[in-house]
Design an enzyme around this catalytic site. Structure first.
Site, PDB file in Angstrom:
ATOM      1  N   PRO A   2       0.823  -1.205   0.000  1.00  0.00           N
ATOM      2  CA  PRO A   2       0.000   0.000   0.000  1.00  0.00           C
ATOM      3  C   PRO A   2       0.856   1.254   0.000  1.00  0.00           C
ATOM      4  O   PRO A   2       1.846   1.336   0.730  1.00  0.00           O
ATOM      5  CB  PRO A   2      -0.796  -0.096   1.297  1.00  0.00           C
ATOM      6  CG  PRO A   2      -0.237  -1.222   2.066  1.00  0.00           C
ATOM      7  CD  PRO A   2       0.902  -1.803   1.330  1.00  0.00           C
ATOM      8  N   GLU A   3       0.460   2.207  -0.803  1.00  0.00           N
ATOM      9  CA  GLU A   3       1.118   3.506  -0.835  1.00  0.00           C
ATOM     10  C   GLU A   3       0.130   4.536  -0.273  1.00  0.00           C
ATOM     11  O   GLU A   3      -0.923   4.180   0.238  1.00  0.00           O
ATOM     12  CB  GLU A   3       1.550   3.836  -2.267  1.00  0.00           C
ATOM     13  CG  GLU A   3       2.420   2.733  -2.890  1.00  0.00           C
ATOM     14  CD  GLU A   3       2.871   3.023  -4.306  1.00  0.00           C
ATOM     15  OE1 GLU A   3       3.062   4.202  -4.635  1.00  0.00           O
ATOM     16  OE2 GLU A   3       3.031   2.062  -5.084  1.00  0.00           O
ATOM     17  N   HIS A  95      -2.680 -15.958   8.151  1.00  0.00           N
ATOM     18  CA  HIS A  95      -1.670 -14.902   8.287  1.00  0.00           C
ATOM     19  C   HIS A  95      -2.178 -13.704   9.096  1.00  0.00           C
ATOM     20  O   HIS A  95      -1.692 -12.600   8.928  1.00  0.00           O
ATOM     21  CB  HIS A  95      -1.163 -14.420   6.925  1.00  0.00           C
ATOM     22  CG  HIS A  95      -0.760 -15.528   6.019  1.00  0.00           C
ATOM     23  ND1 HIS A  95       0.313 -16.346   6.277  1.00  0.00           N
ATOM     24  CD2 HIS A  95      -1.296 -15.985   4.861  1.00  0.00           C
ATOM     25  CE1 HIS A  95       0.421 -17.243   5.312  1.00  0.00           C
ATOM     26  NE2 HIS A  95      -0.547 -17.055   4.447  1.00  0.00           N
ATOM     27  N   ARG A 114       3.349 -11.765   4.154  1.00  0.00           N
ATOM     28  CA  ARG A 114       4.813 -11.730   4.051  1.00  0.00           C
ATOM     29  C   ARG A 114       5.519 -11.308   5.328  1.00  0.00           C
ATOM     30  O   ARG A 114       6.739 -11.327   5.384  1.00  0.00           O
ATOM     31  CB  ARG A 114       5.218 -10.818   2.888  1.00  0.00           C
ATOM     32  CG  ARG A 114       4.938 -11.484   1.550  1.00  0.00           C
ATOM     33  CD  ARG A 114       5.281 -10.594   0.385  1.00  0.00           C
ATOM     34  NE  ARG A 114       6.713 -10.485   0.173  1.00  0.00           N
ATOM     35  CZ  ARG A 114       7.255  -9.774  -0.815  1.00  0.00           C
ATOM     36  NH1 ARG A 114       6.477  -9.132  -1.640  1.00  0.00           N
ATOM     37  NH2 ARG A 114       8.544  -9.736  -0.963  1.00  0.00           N
TER      38      ARG A 114
END
Length: 282
Positions: A2-3, A95, A114
């Site tokens: 995400p930016e 996760h 991740r």
DNA sequence: TAAATCCTGTCA
DNA sequence: TGACAGGATTTA
């Protein structure tokens, strides 16, 4: 992943959902490295009984302002998502590394395959501000004028692409929006930042504001895994001009878009619209 | 300035 | 099976 536009979309979504809620407990911490400045036991001890007073964003950091001047700051890095569950009844996604339970049994969950994402606890506003100031330059959507951009570029060496990716230059731009911005401004990613003319700085400033603003209006880009606070994808992916579009026609000149590696990152550009100026012959 | 590192999933 | 991924820090 995400930016700025994705974090902004998440912040807006969470703001209307969790401001005013009181934390009952935290659970599900299964990856202590996610917490660089607080032991899991500390989180579990500090958070319960605190109320969410505000949800904010700075660069790509999401900020939860809690009562008693406590601050929770989350960086989602590549694959993190914050998911709000209104009644805490749905199955935990794989996760999931942190669950914040509110007293009304709704939940905020941090899901991050991740495991690059990080959650920070700050014990007062000053500590938070020091942390952010050390890492982040100005917000690109707060009065980015040509003069401001020029003073930021002044004295910076290096190429435009790496400059845009540098969070101390401007906070919140990442690989996808850097490519979109440079295409919009018709500037080559390897152009040296110090060589920009005034009209080029104008184009760059305009492109930064336009690309980020429009992406926020479309609730962010879901290129692969990004979801907003309610689990919905964004809509900006259909508006991408170059990112991920190697071989497809440039929307401006119809020549094929190219992918290269610049600043160690996949970079998409139109080699026709974004030419490097010919080096001056001495 | 570049490469290595932290991780897992996906796609060719 | 290997390349690659929207990030950022540390190390060479």
């Amino acid at each position: 992943m995400p930016e700025l536009p994705e974090v902004e979309t998440t912040a807006r979504g969470l703001r209307e959902r969790i401001v005013g809620k009181r934390i009952a407990e935290v659970s599900g911490i299964d990856w202590p490295r996610m917490l660089p400045n607080a032991a899991p036991e500390l989180l579990a001890a500090v958070l319960p009984s605190l109320t969410v007073e505000l949800v904010d964003r700075r660069g790509k950091y999401l900020i939860l302002g809690l009562s008693d001047d406590r601050w929770l700051t989350i960086h989602r890095k590549m694959s993190g998502n914050l998911v709000f569950d209104p009644d805490g009844a749905s199955l935990l996604a794989p996760h999931t590394h942190l669950v914040i339970h509110f007293e009304d049994s709704s939940e905020l969950r941090f899901v991050d395959p991740r495991k690059f994402g990080r959650v920070y606890l700050f014990l007062d506003r000053e500590e938070l501000d020091r942390f952010l100031a050390q890492r982040l330059g100005p917000e690109p959507l707060a009065d980015l004028t040509v003069a401001r951009l020029r003073s930021l570029v002044e004295g910076r060496r290096g190429r435009l692409k790496s400059l845009l990716l540098d969070q101390r230059f401007l906070a919140g731009i990442g690989n996808l929006y850097a490519d979109e911005i440079l295409w919009d401004a018709r500037l080559h990613p390897e152009r040296s930042a110090g060589s920009l003319t005034r009209p080029e700085l104008r184009r760059l400033a305009d492109a930064i504001v336009r690309v980020l603003t429009e992406a926020i209006q479309r609730r962010g880009t879901s290129f692969s895994t990004y979801l907003d606070a309610s689990g919905q994808p964004g809509e900006n992916q259909s508006s991408l001009q170059v990112y991920g579009r190697a071989g497809l026609p440039c929307p401006r000149c119809a020549r094929p878009i190219e992918r290269r590696v610049i600043a160690q990152r996949g970079t998409w550009l139109c080699p026709h619209c974004q030419r490097l100026p010919r080096p001056a012959v001495p």
